[in-house]
Design a protein around this motif. Structure first.
Motif: not given
Length: 217
Positions: A25, A27, A35-36, A88
């Motif tokens: 995945d 992100s 979220n990363v 990221y």
């Protein structure tokens, strides 16, 4: 580091063996770094120590501040609004089942946190961060430079043995590399038991071994 979430790719029944699978995945986040880079509790910042050959330095030090944004009030020279940081990352894992009792996984991740703007520009995240950081540090070397951007990479391997249902023995080796962007040296008030003294800014590496017994009821 991180977790598999939206956008995960899964492939079952690989030619390497029944039940083998690959997970990948990627992100990106702006103002939502968890979220990363995340644990089950929070977005972790990194602080790692190592050796140093720099004259006068006690040790080397690398850190990465994992934030959602930077705020500097107008009275202190800032813009009075929150400057969001960007992040990221990509994560992946491959699991192979040797037989019904043994399995192994190779996994890794690479993540980056970026403070946009330039040093000295108090209208940007990087400029505001470095302005505040400069006031919290002691004497700095002539080659000192501030840059809060950083990358964190991990690579690990784990083997599991499940002799009976719900009982698993495992051994895991993990390598972590912190690629930080500060240069030079400065007098830092490090957390105990480290003394307040001169530290060289440098990238850091760590290797860990974890042995685990898990029994599910």
């Amino acid at each position: 580091m991180g977790r598999f979430g939206d956008g995960r790719l899964e492939h079952q029944e690989l030619p390497t063996g029944a039940g083998d699978d690959i997970k990948i995945d990627a992100s990106y986040a702006k103002g939502d770094t968890k979220n990363v880079i995340s644990t089950s509790a929070a977005s972790p910042s990194f602080a790692m120590f190592g050796g140093s050959s720099r004259p006068g330095a006690y040790q080397s030090f690398g850190f990465g501040a994992t934030t959602d944004g930077v705020y500097l009030p107008a009275i202190a020279g800032g813009t009075g609004d929150i400057k969001l940081t960007e992040a990221y990352g990509v994560r992946g894992a491959f699991n192979h089942n040797w037989d019904p009792y043994w399995s192994s996984s190779l996994f890794g991740s690479y993540s980056a946190v970026r403070y946009n703007g330039a040093i000295g520009d108090l209208t940007s995240a990087k400029g505001q961060y470095c302005a505040v950081y400069a006031t919290s540090t002691g004497a700095k070397s002539a080659d000192y430079s501030c840059n809060p951007d950083f990358n964190i990479a991990q690579l690990g391997f784990v083997t599991r043995w499940t002799p009976v249902k719900n009982l698993t023995f495992s051994g895991e080796v993990l390598w972590v590399h912190l690629d930080q962007k500060f240069t030079g040296a400065a007098t830092l008030a490090a957390s105990a038991p480290k003394p307040t003294t001169v530290y060289e800014y440098r990238d850091q590496d760590a290797v860990s071994l974890q042995l685990r017994v898990q029994r599910n009821f």
